[in-house]
Design an enzyme around this catalytic site. Structure first.
Site, PDB file in Angstrom:
ATOM      1  N   LYS A  22     -24.031  12.876   1.145  1.00 44.28           N
ATOM      2  CA  LYS A  22     -24.196  14.325   1.069  1.00 44.28           C
ATOM      3  C   LYS A  22     -25.460  14.768   1.807  1.00 44.28           C
ATOM      4  O   LYS A  22     -25.445  15.731   2.570  1.00 44.28           O
ATOM      5  CB  LYS A  22     -24.265  14.727  -0.413  1.00 44.28           C
ATOM      6  CG  LYS A  22     -24.032  16.179  -0.647  1.00 44.28           C
ATOM      7  CD  LYS A  22     -24.037  16.502  -2.139  1.00 44.28           C
ATOM      8  CE  LYS A  22     -22.807  15.945  -2.818  1.00 44.28           C
ATOM      9  NZ  LYS A  22     -22.895  16.037  -4.290  1.00 44.28           N
ATOM     10  N   ARG A  92     -28.494  17.742  -6.984  1.00 46.13           N
ATOM     11  CA  ARG A  92     -27.218  17.010  -6.957  1.00 46.13           C
ATOM     12  C   ARG A  92     -27.414  15.572  -6.526  1.00 46.13           C
ATOM     13  O   ARG A  92     -28.239  15.281  -5.670  1.00 46.13           O
ATOM     14  CB  ARG A  92     -26.259  17.617  -5.934  1.00 46.13           C
ATOM     15  CG  ARG A  92     -25.753  18.980  -6.231  1.00 46.13           C
ATOM     16  CD  ARG A  92     -24.997  19.474  -4.995  1.00 46.13           C
ATOM     17  NE  ARG A  92     -24.865  20.913  -5.017  1.00 46.13           N
ATOM     18  CZ  ARG A  92     -23.757  21.545  -5.402  1.00 46.13           C
ATOM     19  NH1 ARG A  92     -22.703  20.872  -5.753  1.00 46.13           N
ATOM     20  NH2 ARG A  92     -23.714  22.861  -5.407  1.00 46.13           N
ATOM     21  N   GLY A 101     -17.547  13.235  -8.733  1.00 45.64           N
ATOM     22  CA  GLY A 101     -17.630  13.555 -10.161  1.00 45.64           C
ATOM     23  C   GLY A 101     -18.210  12.464 -11.028  1.00 45.64           C
ATOM     24  O   GLY A 101     -18.238  12.601 -12.252  1.00 45.64           O
ATOM     25  N   MET A 103     -21.347  11.111 -10.942  1.00 44.24           N
ATOM     26  CA  MET A 103     -22.772  11.253 -11.317  1.00 44.24           C
ATOM     27  C   MET A 103     -23.067  12.703 -11.651  1.00 44.24           C
ATOM     28  O   MET A 103     -22.198  13.549 -11.619  1.00 44.24           O
ATOM     29  CB  MET A 103     -23.639  10.738 -10.174  1.00 44.24           C
ATOM     30  CG  MET A 103     -23.620   9.228 -10.091  1.00 44.24           C
ATOM     31  SD  MET A 103     -24.678   8.624  -8.810  1.00 44.24           S
ATOM     32  CE  MET A 103     -23.828   9.137  -7.361  1.00 44.24           C
ATOM     33  N   ARG A 336     -17.568  16.896   3.856  1.00 42.98           N
ATOM     34  CA  ARG A 336     -17.466  15.448   3.938  1.00 42.98           C
ATOM     35  C   ARG A 336     -16.078  15.107   4.463  1.00 42.98           C
ATOM     36  O   ARG A 336     -15.178  15.952   4.425  1.00 42.98           O
ATOM     37  CB  ARG A 336     -17.719  14.789   2.582  1.00 42.98           C
ATOM     38  CG  ARG A 336     -16.783  15.275   1.518  1.00 42.98           C
ATOM     39  CD  ARG A 336     -17.168  14.742   0.167  1.00 42.98           C
ATOM     40  NE  ARG A 336     -16.434  15.457  -0.862  1.00 42.98           N
ATOM     41  CZ  ARG A 336     -16.785  15.511  -2.124  1.00 42.98           C
ATOM     42  NH1 ARG A 336     -17.869  14.904  -2.539  1.00 42.98           N
ATOM     43  NH2 ARG A 336     -16.059  16.163  -2.998  1.00 42.98           N
ATOM     44  N   HIS A 452     -10.196  17.470 -10.672  1.00 44.45           N
ATOM     45  CA  HIS A 452     -10.566  16.058 -10.783  1.00 44.45           C
ATOM     46  C   HIS A 452      -9.355  15.129 -10.673  1.00 44.45           C
ATOM     47  O   HIS A 452      -9.337  14.193  -9.882  1.00 44.45           O
ATOM     48  CB  HIS A 452     -11.294  15.849 -12.117  1.00 44.45           C
ATOM     49  CG  HIS A 452     -11.621  14.412 -12.386  1.00 44.45           C
ATOM     50  ND1 HIS A 452     -10.811  13.608 -13.154  1.00 44.45           N
ATOM     51  CD2 HIS A 452     -12.618  13.637 -11.945  1.00 44.45           C
ATOM     52  CE1 HIS A 452     -11.326  12.393 -13.197  1.00 44.45           C
ATOM     53  NE2 HIS A 452     -12.435  12.387 -12.471  1.00 44.45           N
ATOM     54  N   SER A 768       2.628 -24.357   9.731  1.00 45.51           N
ATOM     55  CA  SER A 768       2.581 -23.095   9.005  1.00 45.51           C
ATOM     56  C   SER A 768       1.767 -23.341   7.737  1.00 45.51           C
ATOM     57  O   SER A 768       2.124 -24.196   6.923  1.00 45.51           O
ATOM     58  CB  SER A 768       3.995 -22.630   8.651  1.00 45.51           C
ATOM     59  OG  SER A 768       3.910 -21.449   7.908  1.00 45.51           O
ATOM     60  N   CYS A 836       2.052 -18.538   5.994  1.00 48.63           N
ATOM     61  CA  CYS A 836       3.177 -17.915   5.301  1.00 48.63           C
ATOM     62  C   CYS A 836       2.931 -17.762   3.800  1.00 48.63           C
ATOM     63  O   CYS A 836       3.802 -17.336   3.065  1.00 48.63           O
ATOM     64  CB  CYS A 836       4.464 -18.679   5.557  1.00 48.63           C
ATOM     65  SG  CYS A 836       4.414 -20.353   4.913  1.00 48.63           S
ATOM     66  N   TYR A 856       0.372 -16.302  14.285  1.00 48.52           N
ATOM     67  CA  TYR A 856       1.041 -15.233  13.531  1.00 48.52           C
ATOM     68  C   TYR A 856       0.735 -15.318  12.042  1.00 48.52           C
ATOM     69  O   TYR A 856       0.264 -16.343  11.547  1.00 48.52           O
ATOM     70  CB  TYR A 856       2.566 -15.285  13.749  1.00 48.52           C
ATOM     71  CG  TYR A 856       3.228 -16.501  13.153  1.00 48.52           C
ATOM     72  CD1 TYR A 856       3.638 -16.519  11.817  1.00 48.52           C
ATOM     73  CD2 TYR A 856       3.440 -17.643  13.920  1.00 48.52           C
ATOM     74  CE1 TYR A 856       4.224 -17.645  11.265  1.00 48.52           C
ATOM     75  CE2 TYR A 856       4.025 -18.772  13.376  1.00 48.52           C
ATOM     76  CZ  TYR A 856       4.409 -18.768  12.042  1.00 48.52           C
ATOM     77  OH  TYR A 856       4.982 -19.877  11.496  1.00 48.52           O
TER      78      TYR A 856
HETATM   79  C1  PEP Z   1       2.869 -21.636   0.124  1.00 49.60           C
HETATM   80  O1  PEP Z   1       2.671 -22.612  -0.589  1.00 49.60           O
HETATM   81  O2  PEP Z   1       1.968 -20.939   0.607  1.00 49.60           O
HETATM   82  C2  PEP Z   1       4.240 -21.225   0.412  1.00 49.60           C
HETATM   83  C3  PEP Z   1       4.492 -20.241   1.239  1.00 49.60           C
HETATM   84  O3  PEP Z   1       5.221 -21.878  -0.259  1.00 49.60           O
HETATM   85  P1  PEP Z   1       5.680 -21.498  -1.746  1.00 49.60           P
HETATM   86  O4  PEP Z   1       4.979 -20.263  -2.139  1.00 49.60           O
HETATM   87  O5  PEP Z   1       7.148 -21.341  -1.646  1.00 49.60           O
HETATM   88  O6  PEP Z   1       5.278 -22.717  -2.487  1.00 49.60           O
END
Ligand code: PEP
Ligand code: MG
Length: 891
Positions: A22, A92, A101, A103, A336, A452, A768, A836, A856
C-alpha cells in the site's frame, strides 16, 4: 541514522519490501500525479525494529514520526489537535503481500472533544462531525483499547430504538453527542481509564496496534494459507483523511478497472453517496453500481475514468481502486493489482496483449497455473431447467453442492469429516476465514461484490454469492427462509456463483470447456515451452480428453485399470488362481483380445502421438477379494452350510489369498518382479499391444508405442523383460507380416534404479520417473500410512515444508531424478526422459523438471492445461534468470 519514515513523495512503487504494497503504491501514485491525500509511511523495517525492541518505539523512530507529522501539517495547512483547523488522519497497515482485512486500521484519528467542535464549524455540518467522532471512538476502542465492538453496537441500537429511528442517517448531532457520552462510559468501564484525548498519544497507540496486528490470529492463519513469511512485518501508512460523508455531493466507493469475475474490459464497482469507506465494505447499505455515477456526478465520473486509464497504463494491469469524493472533488485513496478469478486473469492477460500494453511472455506469467483448476471445474448443466429459490450477486463463479451450515466452525469441523458444506451467513468477517476455506462455497445475505466474503472467495477460487437479500437467516434456529420456504442446517443446496442463484437439492453438473482466450493463451504457452506435456490415461475416453486439453501423448497408461472391469475381474482371478502354467495360459488367452481392444481404442484416440504403456504393476492380491471379508464368509458357511460347493470354493480362494498375502505389499511382489515370476503375463500384454498396433496400422492410423517395465531396481530385470517384449514383437511381426516401430523403456521409481541409471540405460530406450513410488522409497514412507498417520502433523510442525507426494522434494527425491538423468545420458546422450508421478501436474515440480532437462511431464488429463502453462512459465523464468546473470557478469 536509520530511516524509518518516508513521506509519500519520497518513495517509489518498487519499494514494496520497505514500504509495503500500500505504501509503495501511495508513493507511486503521488509520483505520477494522481489526486492522493498526502501522508507518510512508517516502513516494514520500523515494524521489525519495534518488535526487536520488545514492542517499543526508539527515540529515533519517534522523532522521525513527529517530523513527518509536522511536514504533513505544513502541506495540508491543517494541524493535529487544532480546534480551528484540525488535521485528521487514517492509520492503516500495509504488508508486502496483500492481506485483505487481516490487520487493523484506525480512521478519523485526531478527533477529540475540541476538534469535533472545530470540524462542526468548518464543515457547517455538526451532525457529520459528531458522527465521525463516534466512529473514531468506536474503532479506536476496538482496535487499540481492545474493547469489544459489540458494546458500542448495542448502545447504538438502544439509542436508535429509543428514538424510533430505522437507520443511522436519521440520527441528529444531539443524538450522536449522547452516543459519544455513552461510548466514553463504555471505555471507562472496560479499560479502567478514560478515552485518550491527546491526538499524538492516539497516533502512537494506533501505530503500535497496527504493528501488533501483524501477529493477530487471523493474520497468522492467512499467512500460513498464502505461504507468506512471518518475518516480513507490516508498514503503517498515515494519511490525511478526506470525507465522503459531507453531504450529497460526496461519496465513496471501490472499483476495478475491469470486471474481476469475467475480465470484461469495463469499469466495475460500486459506491455509496454520503458515506464513509467502511459502509461499503461492511455491506450494511447496498451500494450503487459505478455506471450510475455518470448521471449523478458526470464530471467526477469522467475524471475517474481518465484516472483509471492512467493507472492501467502505468501499472500495466487491472487495478482495484478505493476512491472518495469530498464535496465534488475526487480523491484516490488506494490502488492495487486487483484479485481476479482464473477466467478474468486469462481474459485480462490476453486483452492486455491485444491492447499492446504487455508482451505475450508477460501475459503468460500473469496467470497462476494453480488458479486454472477453477476453470476446469464443473458447472450446472445448461439443459437443466433452472428453478432458483433465491438470487443474489454473482460474487465468484463456479457451481457447488453441499449441506447448509451457518457457522464457520461447523463448516471446518464437517469438512474434516469429508462432508461437503455450503456456508450461509448474513455477512462474513475475517474471523470466518477458516469456514470459507473449508466450505465448497459461501452465501451471504448482505454485502456487495467487494464485501469480505466476495474478495476472499474469489482469491481462493471458490464459488460465492453475496447480497442475497431474499434469504432471511435465523442463526440461532439454524435455518433460513426464502418466502414461505425453509431450509434447515444439513439440507442440501446447489449454488451457481456465476449467476448468483441458489437451488434446493443437488443439480446435474457438466464438465468445463476451454474458452477462446484460454485456448489462445495456451497456444502462446506452447510456443514458449521446451518441456513436453503428456497425460496419464488408461482408457480411450481419458485419452480423448487428454488430446482435447492439448496433451502431446500419453506418458503413462496403467494397464491394471483395464483388469479391474467387472466383466474381466473373474478372468483375472482365474489367471491368478491357476495352479499350472497351462491353466494360466487359458485365462490369459481370454484376456488378450480384451486388452488388445483397449489398446486399439487408445492408439486411435491418440492419432499417432506417443503412448507409453506400462506392463502390470500392482501385487496380484489386489485383484482378489478382501481377506477379512472372505474369512467372515467362510466362517458363516462352515456354520450354516458345511457341505456346500460354495464353501469349498471360498476356502480355496482364502488359501490363495493367504499365499499371496504380503507383509509389505508396497515393497513386495509387484512391478517387474511379477513379470520375472510369471513371464507369461507380460508376454500376453506385449502380444496384445502388438496385435493392436497391427490392427490400427492396417486402418491407416499412425502409432508410436513405448512399452514400459515398472519398478526395475537392477539392470538384469530390465534386460530379461525387454527381451521378452522383443521376442513377442518378432513373433507377431512374423504372424502379421508387418514391421513395428516401438521402443522399450523403464520406470525409475526405486533409488537403486536412479543410482545405477548408467547401467540401466544400456537396456532402456527411455526413462520415466515414477516419483510417486520414488518418493515412497526415498523417504521410506508408505504413502497411505504416512498421509493417514503422521504426515499432516509433520507439515503443520514444519518438519517437512510440504507434502512430498504433492510437491516434489527437490533436495532428496529431486537429487535422485537429477542423478538418474545425468547417469542415463552418460550412457545414451539422447535418452528420452519424463516424469509420470503426480508431481508432473504441479507447478513447482514442473519448473524443477524443466531445470533438470527432462523431455516431458505427464499428468492427469485435467491438469494438462495447467502443466502447459507452468512449463512455459518455467522457460520464461529461466530466460529471465539467465539475462539477470548475464547483466551481472557484464558489471
Ligand atoms: C509412480 O510410482 O510414480 C507411478 C506413476 O506409478 P504408480 O503411481 O502407478 O505406482
Ligand atoms: Mg509406481
Amino acid at each position: 541514522m536509520n530511516k524509518f519514515v518516508y513521506m509519500f513523495d519520497q518513495g517509489r512503487g518498487d519499494q514494496r519490501e520497505l514500504l509495503g504494497g500500500k505504501g509503495a503504491n501511495l508513493a507511486e501514485m503521488t509520483r505520477i500525479g494522481l489526486p492522493v491525500p498526502f501522508g507518510f509511511t512508517i516502513s516494514t523495517e520500523a515494524c521489525n525494529a519495534y518488535y526487536e525492541a520488545g514492542k517499543a518505539f526508539s527515540k529515533e523512530m519517534e522523532d522521525q514520526v513527529l517530523e513527518a507529522l509536522h511536514n504533513l501539517e505544513e502541506r495540508t495547512g491543517k494541524k493535529l489537535g487544532d480546534a480551528s483547523n484540525p488535521l485528521l488522519v487514517s492509520v492503516r497497515s500495509g504488508a508486502v503481500h496483500s492481506m485483505p482485512g487481516m490487520m487493523d486500521t484506525v480512521l478519523n484519528l485526531g478527533m477529540n472533544d475540541k476538534t469535533v467542535e472545530g470540524m462542526a464549524k468548518l464543515t457547517n455540518n455538526p451532525r457529520f462531525a459528531y458522527d465521525s467522532y463516534r466512529r473514531f471512538i468506536q474503532m479506536f476502542s476496538d482496535v487499540v483499547l481492545k474493547v469489544d465492538g459489540f458494546y458500542f453496537e448495542q448502545l447504538l441500537e438502544e439509542v436508535r430504538e429509543e428514538k424510533g429511528y430505522e437507520s443511522d442517517p436519521e440520527m441528529t448531532a444531539e443524538d450522536w453527542k449522547d452516543v459519544i457520552k455513552g461510548y466514553k462510559e463504555i471505555v471507562k468501564k472496560y479499560t479502567k481509564g478514560s478515552f485518550p484525548e491527546d491526538p499524538k498519544e492516539q497516533l502512537f497507540l494506533s501505530i503500535s496496534a497496527v504493528f501488533d496486528s501483524w501477529n493477530n490470529q487471523r493474520a497468522v492463519i492467512y499467512r500460513r494459507l498464502q505461504k507468506i513469511p512471518g518475518h516480513l512485518g507490516t508498514a503503517v501508512n498515515i494519511q490525511s483523511m478526506v470525507f465522503g460523508n459531507m453531504g450529497d455531493d460526496s461519496g465513496t466507493g471501490v472499483a476495478f478497472t475491469r470486471n474481476p469475475s469475467t475480465g470484461e474490459a469495463k469499469l466495475y464497482g460500486e459506491y455509496l453517496i454520503n458515506a464513509q469507506g467502511e459502509d461499503v465494505v461492511a455491506g450494511i447499505r447496498t451500494p450503487q453500481p459505478i455506471v450510475t455515477l455518470q448521471n449523478e456526478m458526470p464530471e467526477v465520473y469522467q475524471q475517474f475514468v481518465e484516472t483509471c486509464n492512467l493507472l492501467e497504463g502505468h501499472y500495466q494491469d487491472m487495478q482495484d481502486i478505493e476512491f472518495t469524493v469530498e464535496r465534488g472533488q475526487l480523491f484516490i485513496l488506494q490502488t492495487r493489482t486487483g484479485k481476479r478469478t482464473a477466467q478474468a486473469a486469462i481474459k485480462i492477460a490476453v486483452d492486455l496483449v491485444e491492447e499492446q500494453i504487455i508482451s505475450k511472455k508477460k501475459a503468460l506469467l500473469r496467470v497462476d497455473p494453480d488458479q486454472l483448476n477453477q476453470l476446469l471445474h464443473r458447472r450446472i448443466d445448461e439443459s437443466y431447467e433452472r428453478n432458483a429459490l433465491a438470487k443474489g450477486l454473482p460474487a465468484s463463479p463456479g457451481a457447488a453442492t453441499g449441506q447448509v451450515v451457518f457457522d464457520a466452525d461447523d463448516a471446518d469441523r464437517l469438512a474434516k469429516e469429508e462432508k461437503k458444506v455450503i456456508l450461509v451467513r448474513p455477512e462474513t468477517t475475517p474471523d470466518d476465514i477458516h469456514g470459507i476455506v473449508a466450505a465448497q462455497a459461501t452465501v451471504t445475505s448482505r454485502g456487495g461484490m467487494t464485501s469480505h466474503a466476495a474478495v476472499v472467495a474469489r482469491g481462493m477460487g471458490k464459488a460465492c454469492i453475496c447480497g442475497c437479500e431474499s434469504v432471511s437467516i435465523d442463526l440461532k434456529g439454524k435455518k433460513f427462509k426464502v418466502g414461505e420456504t425453509f431450509v434447515y442446517e444439513g439440507d442440501v443446496i446447489t449454488i451457481d456463483g456465476s449467476t448468483g442463484e441458489i437451488f434446493i437439492g443437488e443439480i446435474p453438473m457438466i464438465e468445463p470447456q476451454l474458452s477462446d482466450e484460454f485456448q489462445l493463451l495456451l497456444t502462446w504457452a506452447d510456443e514458449e515451452r521446451k518441456l513436453g506435456v503428456r497425460a496419464n490415461a488408461d482408457n480411450p475416453e481419458d485419452a480423448r480428453k487428454a488430446v482435447e486439453f492439448g496433451a502431446g501423448g500419453i506418458g503413462l497408461c496403467r494397464t491394471e485399470h483395464m483388469f479391474m472391469d467387472a466383466t474381466r475381474i473373474p478372468i483375472v482371478q482365474e489367471m491368478i488362481l491357476a495352479d499350472s502354467y497351462e491353466q494360466r495360459e487359458v485365462a490369459l488367452s481370454k484376456l488378450l483380445p480384451m486388452q488388445q481392444e483397449d489398446f486399439e481404442g487408445i492408439f486411435e484416440a491418440m492419432k499417432g502421438h506417443p503412448v507409453t504403456i506400462r506392463l502390470l504393476d500392482p501385487p496380484l492380491h489386489e485383484f482378489l477379494p478382501d481377506k477379512e471379508e472372505l474369512l467372515v464368509e467362510v466362517t458363516k458357511l462352515q456354520m450354516t452350510n458345511p457341505e456346500s460347493e460354495e464353501l469349498k470354493e471360498k476356502e480355496f480362494l482364502l488359501r490363495k489369498v493367504r499365499q499371496l498375502d504380503e507383509f509389505n505389499p508396497m515393497l513386495g511382489h509387484r512391478g517387474c518382479r511379477l513379470g520375472m515370476s510369471y513371464p507369461e503375463i507380460y508376454v500376453m500384454q506385449a502380444k496384445a499391444i502388438f496385435y493392436a498396433i497391427a490392427k490400427v496400422i492396417e486402418k491407416g492410423t499412425n502409432v508410436k508405442p513405448e512399452i514400459m517395465i515398472p519398478l526395475v531396481g537392477h539392470v538384469n530385470e530390465l534386460k530379461e523383460m525387454r527381451q521378452l517384449v522383443i521376442d513377442a514383437g518378432k513373433q507377431i511381426e512374423q504372424e502379421t507380416g508387418q514391421k513395428f516401430d516401438y521402443i522399450v523403456g523403464t520406470m525409475i521409481e526405486v533409488p537403486r534404479a536412479a543410482l545405477t541409471a548408467d547401467q540401466i540405460a544400456e537396456e532402456a530406450d527411455f526413462f520415466s520417473f515414477g516419483t510417486n513410488d520414488l518418493t515412497q522409497t526415498t523417504f521410506g514412507y508408505s504413502r497411505d500410512d504416512a498421509e493417514g498417520k503422521f504426515l499432516q502433523s509433520y507439515i503443520e510442525n514444519k518438519v517437512l515444508p510440504e507434502n512430498p507426494f504433492t510437491v516434489l522434494d527437490q533436495n532428496g527425491v529431486g537429487k535422485l531424478v537429477e542423478t538418474g538423468v545425468r547417469l542415463g545420458r552418460k550412457t545414451k546422450p539422447t535418452l528420452k526422459t519424463g516424469i509420470c508421478g503426480e508431481h508432473g501436474g504441479e507447478k513447482q515440480s514442473i519448473e524443477f523438471c524443466h531445470e533438470t532437462g527432462l523431455d516431458y511431464v505427464s499428468c492427469s488429463p485435467y491438469r494438462v492445461p495447467l502443466a502447459r502453462l507452468a512449463a512455459a512459465q518455467a522457460m520464461i523464468k529461466h530466460e529471465l534468470k539467465q539475462s539477470v546473470n548475464e547483466l551481472q557478469a557484464q558489471k
